[in-house]
Motif scaffolding. Structure first.
Motif, PDB file in Angstrom:
ATOM      1  N   ARG A  80      16.832  -2.592   0.450  1.00 42.34           N
ATOM      2  CA  ARG A  80      15.667  -1.835   0.012  1.00 42.34           C
ATOM      3  C   ARG A  80      15.460  -0.627   0.913  1.00 42.34           C
ATOM      4  O   ARG A  80      15.793  -0.651   2.090  1.00 42.34           O
ATOM      5  CB  ARG A  80      14.423  -2.712   0.048  1.00 42.34           C
ATOM      6  CG  ARG A  80      14.491  -3.890  -0.889  1.00 42.34           C
ATOM      7  CD  ARG A  80      13.298  -4.782  -0.787  1.00 42.34           C
ATOM      8  NE  ARG A  80      12.982  -5.066   0.615  1.00 42.34           N
ATOM      9  CZ  ARG A  80      11.843  -5.588   1.022  1.00 42.34           C
ATOM     10  NH1 ARG A  80      10.909  -5.888   0.169  1.00 42.34           N
ATOM     11  NH2 ARG A  80      11.626  -5.821   2.300  1.00 42.34           N
ATOM     12  N   TRP A  81      14.881   0.427   0.345  1.00 40.78           N
ATOM     13  CA  TRP A  81      14.694   1.671   1.100  1.00 40.78           C
ATOM     14  C   TRP A  81      13.867   1.436   2.352  1.00 40.78           C
ATOM     15  O   TRP A  81      14.162   1.982   3.412  1.00 40.78           O
ATOM     16  CB  TRP A  81      14.070   2.753   0.220  1.00 40.78           C
ATOM     17  CG  TRP A  81      12.614   2.530  -0.065  1.00 40.78           C
ATOM     18  CD1 TRP A  81      12.086   1.744  -1.051  1.00 40.78           C
ATOM     19  CD2 TRP A  81      11.515   3.060   0.657  1.00 40.78           C
ATOM     20  NE1 TRP A  81      10.721   1.768  -0.983  1.00 40.78           N
ATOM     21  CE2 TRP A  81      10.332   2.562   0.052  1.00 40.78           C
ATOM     22  CE3 TRP A  81      11.385   3.907   1.744  1.00 40.78           C
ATOM     23  CZ2 TRP A  81       9.064   2.892   0.506  1.00 40.78           C
ATOM     24  CZ3 TRP A  81      10.119   4.233   2.191  1.00 40.78           C
ATOM     25  CH2 TRP A  81       8.978   3.737   1.582  1.00 40.78           C
ATOM     26  N   GLN A  82      12.814   0.611   2.272  1.00 47.56           N
ATOM     27  CA  GLN A  82      11.946   0.441   3.438  1.00 47.56           C
ATOM     28  C   GLN A  82      12.626  -0.324   4.571  1.00 47.56           C
ATOM     29  O   GLN A  82      12.214  -0.214   5.719  1.00 47.56           O
ATOM     30  CB  GLN A  82      10.606  -0.190   3.066  1.00 47.56           C
ATOM     31  CG  GLN A  82      10.670  -1.597   2.579  1.00 47.56           C
ATOM     32  CD  GLN A  82      10.590  -1.713   1.071  1.00 47.56           C
ATOM     33  OE1 GLN A  82      11.063  -0.845   0.354  1.00 47.56           O
ATOM     34  NE2 GLN A  82      10.001  -2.766   0.591  1.00 47.56           N
ATOM     35  N   ASP A  83      13.691  -1.075   4.265  1.00 46.16           N
ATOM     36  CA  ASP A  83      14.411  -1.781   5.321  1.00 46.16           C
ATOM     37  C   ASP A  83      15.211  -0.828   6.208  1.00 46.16           C
ATOM     38  O   ASP A  83      15.667  -1.212   7.278  1.00 46.16           O
ATOM     39  CB  ASP A  83      15.339  -2.838   4.719  1.00 46.16           C
ATOM     40  CG  ASP A  83      14.555  -3.956   4.037  1.00 46.16           C
ATOM     41  OD1 ASP A  83      13.402  -4.213   4.460  1.00 46.16           O
ATOM     42  OD2 ASP A  83      15.078  -4.552   3.080  1.00 46.16           O
TER      43      ASP A  83
ATOM     44  N   ALA B  75       6.310  -1.158  -2.496  1.00 46.67           N
ATOM     45  CA  ALA B  75       6.135  -1.458  -1.069  1.00 46.67           C
ATOM     46  C   ALA B  75       4.677  -1.545  -0.654  1.00 46.67           C
ATOM     47  O   ALA B  75       4.345  -2.229   0.318  1.00 46.67           O
ATOM     48  CB  ALA B  75       6.847  -0.398  -0.225  1.00 46.67           C
ATOM     49  N   THR B  76       3.785  -0.855  -1.374  1.00 51.03           N
ATOM     50  CA  THR B  76       2.389  -0.768  -0.928  1.00 51.03           C
ATOM     51  C   THR B  76       1.362  -1.264  -1.944  1.00 51.03           C
ATOM     52  O   THR B  76       0.181  -1.363  -1.607  1.00 51.03           O
ATOM     53  CB  THR B  76       2.022   0.695  -0.605  1.00 51.03           C
ATOM     54  OG1 THR B  76       2.085   1.458  -1.811  1.00 51.03           O
ATOM     55  CG2 THR B  76       2.938   1.277   0.456  1.00 51.03           C
ATOM     56  N   ASP B  77       1.784  -1.518  -3.165  1.00 50.19           N
ATOM     57  CA  ASP B  77       0.874  -1.863  -4.267  1.00 50.19           C
ATOM     58  C   ASP B  77      -0.095  -0.725  -4.581  1.00 50.19           C
ATOM     59  O   ASP B  77      -1.176  -0.949  -5.114  1.00 50.19           O
ATOM     60  CB  ASP B  77       0.080  -3.140  -3.982  1.00 50.19           C
ATOM     61  CG  ASP B  77       0.956  -4.373  -3.967  1.00 50.19           C
ATOM     62  OD1 ASP B  77       1.952  -4.400  -4.716  1.00 50.19           O
ATOM     63  OD2 ASP B  77       0.660  -5.305  -3.210  1.00 50.19           O
ATOM     64  N   THR B  78       0.281   0.499  -4.226  1.00 47.68           N
ATOM     65  CA  THR B  78      -0.557   1.658  -4.486  1.00 47.68           C
ATOM     66  C   THR B  78       0.214   2.653  -5.350  1.00 47.68           C
ATOM     67  O   THR B  78       1.141   3.299  -4.874  1.00 47.68           O
ATOM     68  CB  THR B  78      -0.985   2.323  -3.164  1.00 47.68           C
ATOM     69  OG1 THR B  78      -1.664   1.360  -2.378  1.00 47.68           O
ATOM     70  CG2 THR B  78      -1.894   3.502  -3.411  1.00 47.68           C
ATOM     71  N   PRO B  79      -0.162   2.759  -6.621  1.00 45.11           N
ATOM     72  CA  PRO B  79       0.547   3.677  -7.507  1.00 45.11           C
ATOM     73  C   PRO B  79       0.005   5.099  -7.414  1.00 45.11           C
ATOM     74  O   PRO B  79      -1.172   5.312  -7.142  1.00 45.11           O
ATOM     75  CB  PRO B  79       0.254   3.091  -8.892  1.00 45.11           C
ATOM     76  CG  PRO B  79      -1.091   2.473  -8.746  1.00 45.11           C
ATOM     77  CD  PRO B  79      -1.156   1.954  -7.321  1.00 45.11           C
TER      78      PRO B  79
ATOM     79  N   THR C  49      10.458   7.284  -4.206  1.00 47.15           N
ATOM     80  CA  THR C  49      10.039   7.458  -5.593  1.00 47.15           C
ATOM     81  C   THR C  49       8.691   6.772  -5.786  1.00 47.15           C
ATOM     82  O   THR C  49       8.243   5.980  -4.956  1.00 47.15           O
ATOM     83  CB  THR C  49      11.055   6.832  -6.558  1.00 47.15           C
ATOM     84  OG1 THR C  49      11.064   5.419  -6.371  1.00 47.15           O
ATOM     85  CG2 THR C  49      12.448   7.406  -6.369  1.00 47.15           C
ATOM     86  N   LEU C  50       8.047   7.058  -6.894  1.00 47.94           N
ATOM     87  CA  LEU C  50       6.768   6.427  -7.212  1.00 47.94           C
ATOM     88  C   LEU C  50       6.925   4.917  -7.309  1.00 47.94           C
ATOM     89  O   LEU C  50       6.090   4.160  -6.828  1.00 47.94           O
ATOM     90  CB  LEU C  50       6.217   6.987  -8.525  1.00 47.94           C
ATOM     91  CG  LEU C  50       5.918   8.480  -8.532  1.00 47.94           C
ATOM     92  CD1 LEU C  50       5.569   8.943  -9.940  1.00 47.94           C
ATOM     93  CD2 LEU C  50       4.809   8.812  -7.563  1.00 47.94           C
TER      94      LEU C  50
ATOM     95  N   ALA D  18       1.563  -0.415   9.978  1.00 45.21           N
ATOM     96  CA  ALA D  18       1.139   0.980  10.153  1.00 45.21           C
ATOM     97  C   ALA D  18       1.766   1.916   9.130  1.00 45.21           C
ATOM     98  O   ALA D  18       1.217   2.979   8.849  1.00 45.21           O
ATOM     99  CB  ALA D  18       1.491   1.455  11.557  1.00 45.21           C
ATOM    100  N   LEU D  19       2.877   1.524   8.572  1.00 46.89           N
ATOM    101  CA  LEU D  19       3.582   2.415   7.654  1.00 46.89           C
ATOM    102  C   LEU D  19       3.367   2.067   6.186  1.00 46.89           C
ATOM    103  O   LEU D  19       3.266   2.959   5.354  1.00 46.89           O
ATOM    104  CB  LEU D  19       5.076   2.394   7.952  1.00 46.89           C
ATOM    105  CG  LEU D  19       5.857   3.415   7.158  1.00 46.89           C
ATOM    106  CD1 LEU D  19       5.591   4.810   7.689  1.00 46.89           C
ATOM    107  CD2 LEU D  19       7.313   3.109   7.184  1.00 46.89           C
TER     108      LEU D  19
END
Length: 133
Positions: free
Chosen positions: A2-5, A68-72, A61-62, A16-17
């Motif tokens: 995954r990108w966040q990894d 990753a954040t549950d924020t669209p 990407t959206l 924090a991120l």
């Protein structure tokens, strides 16, 4: 993977991120606490800033960001503006961050027959084409 990894220091900076941006979080309080932490602790600042530098350069990407954040966000430009403002608030001299949109915020753009934002769909399709190349 995954990108966040791939984010530098992700195991130590995930809150924090990513989690600070969750719409269910106490954003106002958490953003201020994060800003205070980076101003008080140089080692935390370096770790957090390296992670945010990566995210700004990576330009998620959206779909990646929402996963990753549950924020669209409605458009990628809106997400970019939000992330840059948050970065400038935490690491710079911006007096206030831009608040993340609530999950139930209506999208002001035209919708397709499925009720999806046509700009978000177009961005996703363009990204998928780029990923295939």
């Amino acid at each position: 993977m995954r990108w966040q990894d791939q984010i530098p220091n992700i195991d130590n900076v995930r809150w924090a991120l990513l989690w600070v941006h969750n719409v269910e979080a106490e954003f106002h309080r958490d953003a201020a606490n994060l800003r205070d932490e980076v101003r008080a602790h140089a080692e935390l600042r370096a770790a957090y800033q390296a992670a945010y530098d990566y995210v700004l350069a990576y330009d998620p990407t959206l779909r990646e960001w929402a996963s990753a954040t549950d924020t669209p966000f409605c458009t990628r430009e809106q997400l970019r503006e939000y992330l840059q403002a948050f970065y400038d608030y935490v690491f710079g001299d911006r007096p206030e961050p831009i608040y993340p949109p609530p999950n139930d915020e209506p999208c002001p753009h035209e919708k397709n027959k499925r009720g999806q934002c046509v700009l978000a769909v177009a961005e996703r399709e363009a990204q998928e084409r780029n990923d295939d190349d």
